[in-house]
Motif scaffolding. Structure first.
Motif, PDB file in Angstrom:
ATOM      1  N   ILE A  92       0.857  -1.189   0.000  1.00 44.49           N
ATOM      2  CA  ILE A  92       0.000   0.000   0.000  1.00 44.49           C
ATOM      3  C   ILE A  92       0.890   1.235   0.000  1.00 44.49           C
ATOM      4  CG2 ILE A  92      -1.746   1.303   1.258  1.00 44.49           C
ATOM      5  CD1 ILE A  92      -2.791  -1.363   2.323  1.00 44.49           C
ATOM      6  N   GLN A  94       1.811   4.890   0.615  1.00 40.07           N
ATOM      7  CA  GLN A  94       1.367   5.870   1.609  1.00 40.07           C
ATOM      8  C   GLN A  94       1.467   7.314   1.108  1.00 40.07           C
ATOM      9  OE1 GLN A  94       0.100   4.971   4.645  1.00 40.07           O
ATOM     10  NE2 GLN A  94       0.344   2.821   4.112  1.00 40.07           N
ATOM     11  N   GLN A 121      -2.994   4.978  -0.204  1.00 35.96           N
ATOM     12  CA  GLN A 121      -3.732   5.559   0.914  1.00 35.96           C
ATOM     13  C   GLN A 121      -3.687   7.076   0.737  1.00 35.96           C
ATOM     14  OE1 GLN A 121      -2.447   4.091   4.667  1.00 35.96           O
ATOM     15  NE2 GLN A 121      -4.139   5.034   5.794  1.00 35.96           N
ATOM     16  N   PRO A 143      -9.489   6.460   7.089  1.00 39.18           N
ATOM     17  CA  PRO A 143      -8.666   5.971   5.975  1.00 39.18           C
ATOM     18  C   PRO A 143      -9.430   5.965   4.647  1.00 39.18           C
ATOM     19  CG  PRO A 143      -8.484   4.512   7.866  1.00 39.18           C
ATOM     20  CD  PRO A 143      -9.574   5.473   8.166  1.00 39.18           C
ATOM     21  N   TYR A 145      -8.710   5.060   0.493  1.00 41.53           N
ATOM     22  CA  TYR A 145      -7.782   4.382  -0.406  1.00 41.53           C
ATOM     23  C   TYR A 145      -8.213   4.568  -1.850  1.00 41.53           C
ATOM     24  CZ  TYR A 145      -6.360   2.026   3.873  1.00 41.53           C
ATOM     25  OH  TYR A 145      -5.923   1.749   5.136  1.00 41.53           O
TER      26      TYR A 145
END
Length: 170
Positions: A92, A94, A121, A143, A145
């Motif tokens: 993922i 960041q 993210q 969060p 995404y």
């Protein structure tokens, strides 16, 4: 008894084959209609095959995106990822300000046996996600995404490909 000239005779000798010519013309016309009908049927078969391939590619890309959403949700909730997760926490991205372009990513990505997935993210780049109360502790942003998936209609020789770019908020 008078004999008539040959032009006025009736019977088998007087027929010149006009019905034969008419029957041949009708046969040619029916043959042309049959050929055109077969060409139309072949074109419709190719069109339906292309539609099916595009639909399969889209469904594969959407299935990959939904699997990635499930994997991201398990990662965020600190649950066991399962046997073979499509996304692990280390994959993922960041950074949300890297200028990621989904269409450029798709052009650079080569498909293998399974769909390609990119997860970012991005909640820090969305305005209004954090609390801006002066002097008070900051709340953690929810969060968010960005999930981009790219898939083909089959694992062998793909005839159609599809990409999906979604925003997933927990």
């Amino acid at each position: 008894m008078k004999l008539r000239p040959a032009s006025f005779r009736t019977g088998p000798r007087a027929q010149r084959g006009a019905v034969l010519y008419l029957a041949l013309m009708l046969l040619i016309l029916l043959a042309l209609l049959g050929v055109v009908g077969m060409q139309v049927a072949g074109m419709q078969e190719r069109m339906s095959s292309n539609y099916r391939a595009g639909s399969m590619a889209f469904q594969n890309a959407e299935g990959a995106a939904r699997s990635a959403e499930n994997a991201v949700e398990k990662i965020a909730n600190r649950q066991a990822p399962g046997d073979s997760p499509v996304v692990v926490a280390s994959e993922i991205d960041q950074r949300c300000d890297d200028g990621f372009d989904p269409s450029a990513w798709v052009q650079q990505t080569t498909l293998g046996a399974k769909p390609a997935i990119k997860v970012r993210q991005i909640q820090g780049c969305i305005q209004g996600e954090g609390a801006l109360d002066m002097g008070k502790p900051l709340e953690a942003a929810t969060p968010v995404y960005q999930i981009t998936s790219y898939a083909a209609d089959s694992n062998g020789e793909a005839t159609s490909r599809s990409a999906i770019d979604t925003i997933f908020k927990l």
